[in-house]
Design a protein around this motif. Structure first.
Motif, mmCIF file in Angstrom:
data_model
loop_
_atom_site.group_PDB
_atom_site.id
_atom_site.type_symbol
_atom_site.label_atom_id
_atom_site.label_comp_id
_atom_site.label_asym_id
_atom_site.label_seq_id
_atom_site.Cartn_x
_atom_site.Cartn_y
_atom_site.Cartn_z
ATOM 1 N N THR A 107 12.558 -17.004 -48.101
ATOM 2 C CA THR A 107 11.202 -17.506 -47.904
ATOM 3 C C THR A 107 10.252 -16.340 -48.117
ATOM 4 O O THR A 107 10.392 -15.303 -47.453
ATOM 5 C CB THR A 107 11.027 -18.073 -46.477
ATOM 6 N N PRO A 108 9.302 -16.462 -49.049
ATOM 7 C CA PRO A 108 8.372 -15.350 -49.267
ATOM 8 C C PRO A 108 7.524 -15.090 -48.023
ATOM 9 O O PRO A 108 7.179 -16.009 -47.286
ATOM 10 C CB PRO A 108 7.508 -15.811 -50.438
ATOM 11 N N THR A 109 7.209 -13.825 -47.800
ATOM 12 C CA THR A 109 6.364 -13.453 -46.666
ATOM 13 C C THR A 109 4.909 -13.810 -46.973
ATOM 14 O O THR A 109 4.550 -14.086 -48.119
ATOM 15 C CB THR A 109 6.455 -11.940 -46.389
ATOM 16 N N ALA A 110 4.065 -13.767 -45.950
ATOM 17 C CA ALA A 110 2.641 -14.073 -46.129
ATOM 18 C C ALA A 110 1.992 -13.115 -47.124
ATOM 19 O O ALA A 110 1.200 -13.528 -47.984
ATOM 20 C CB ALA A 110 1.922 -14.022 -44.785
ATOM 21 N N SER A 111 2.341 -11.823 -47.056
ATOM 22 C CA SER A 111 1.745 -10.864 -47.997
ATOM 23 C C SER A 111 2.215 -11.117 -49.425
ATOM 24 O O SER A 111 1.454 -10.923 -50.377
ATOM 25 C CB SER A 111 2.040 -9.425 -47.571
ATOM 26 N N MET A 112 3.447 -11.566 -49.593
ATOM 27 C CA MET A 112 3.925 -11.928 -50.933
ATOM 28 C C MET A 112 3.138 -13.117 -51.471
ATOM 29 O O MET A 112 2.761 -13.136 -52.643
ATOM 30 C CB MET A 112 5.418 -12.280 -50.908
ATOM 31 N N MET A 113 2.901 -14.095 -50.603
ATOM 32 C CA MET A 113 2.173 -15.304 -51.029
ATOM 33 C C MET A 113 0.735 -14.972 -51.433
ATOM 34 O O MET A 113 0.182 -15.593 -52.338
ATOM 35 C CB MET A 113 2.183 -16.365 -49.924
ATOM 36 N N PRO A 117 0.964 -16.363 -55.408
ATOM 37 C CA PRO A 117 0.863 -17.704 -54.822
ATOM 38 C C PRO A 117 1.871 -18.717 -55.381
ATOM 39 O O PRO A 117 2.122 -19.748 -54.762
ATOM 40 C CB PRO A 117 -0.568 -18.134 -55.126
ATOM 41 N N GLU A 118 2.474 -18.405 -56.512
ATOM 42 C CA GLU A 118 3.456 -19.323 -57.103
ATOM 43 C C GLU A 118 4.836 -19.226 -56.448
ATOM 44 O O GLU A 118 5.701 -20.065 -56.672
ATOM 45 C CB GLU A 118 3.576 -19.077 -58.617
ATOM 46 N N TYR A 119 5.060 -18.220 -55.604
ATOM 47 C CA TYR A 119 6.350 -18.072 -54.938
ATOM 48 C C TYR A 119 6.607 -19.253 -54.008
ATOM 49 O O TYR A 119 5.704 -19.736 -53.326
ATOM 50 C CB TYR A 119 6.398 -16.783 -54.115
ATOM 51 N N ARG A 120 7.850 -19.699 -53.962
ATOM 52 C CA ARG A 120 8.276 -20.802 -53.108
ATOM 53 C C ARG A 120 9.608 -20.472 -52.451
ATOM 54 O O ARG A 120 10.366 -19.638 -52.938
ATOM 55 C CB ARG A 120 8.440 -22.090 -53.928
#
Length: 185
Positions: A107-113, A117-120
């Protein structure tokens, strides 16, 4: 000032260049491995810990290597790793392995998102960025894990974690019990 290039000098230069291309792929790979291995910086567990505990890991982000020692120091192993892309993503200090999982989901972290933003969410499998095995540290969202993308090993390519080839994380996973002490330098 004119530079003269004789036929002999041109021939020798051309042959040298051609011989490196003609070198079998395995020899070129071995040469590259030698260059990479020589960049590892030797570590001694005593420089980082008072005792070995159940096992000890030193992850060196500058040389992109993970050093492992078992509880009595009789087994030492060295693994090439991927390391965080930037110093801002790199957490350094003392931690320990608190959980292990075969077939981790991601699960991507908040900072990754924020950055991507396309990470899922990704279930276990060949596209999962955590590879086949993961060892979770007592720092939230920091892991030692495998990778299916072998191009990442030896590079600054992660968002904070330490990555290993899948076959190497599987080996290390078997060696490290929960409670293994870890230092990231």
């Amino acid at each position: 000032m004119a530079i003269s290039l004789s036929r002999r000098r041109a021939l020798v230069s051309g042959l040298a260049a051609a011989s490196s291309l003609a070198m079998p792929v395995t020899l070129r790979a071995q040469e590259a491995t030698r260059r990479n291995v020589s960049s590892f910086i030797t570590q001694d567990w005593r420089d980082h810990f008072d005792e070995l505990g159940v096992a000890t890991i030193v992850a060196d982000t500058s040389s992109r290597a993970l050093h492992y020692w078992n509880a009595d120091g009789s087994d030492y192993r060295l693994y090439p790793t991927s390391v965080p892309r930037t110093d801002e993503l790199t957490k350094r200090g003392y931690t320990r392995i608190v959980r292990k999982k075969v077939g981790p989901d991601w699960t991507p972290t908040a900072s990754m998102m924020e950055r991507f933003p396309e990470y899922r969410y990704m279930p276990p499998g060949p596209d999962n960025p955590l590879g086949t095995h993961a060892m979770y540290l007592d720092w939230p969202a920091y892991l030692i894990h495998g990778t299916h993308d072998t191009r990442k090993i030896g590079r600054r390519s992660s968002d904070g974690c330490i990555g290993l080839y899948n076959e190497k994380i599987e080996e290390l996973f078997q060696l490290c019990p929960v409670g293994t002490q870890v230092r990231l330098i």
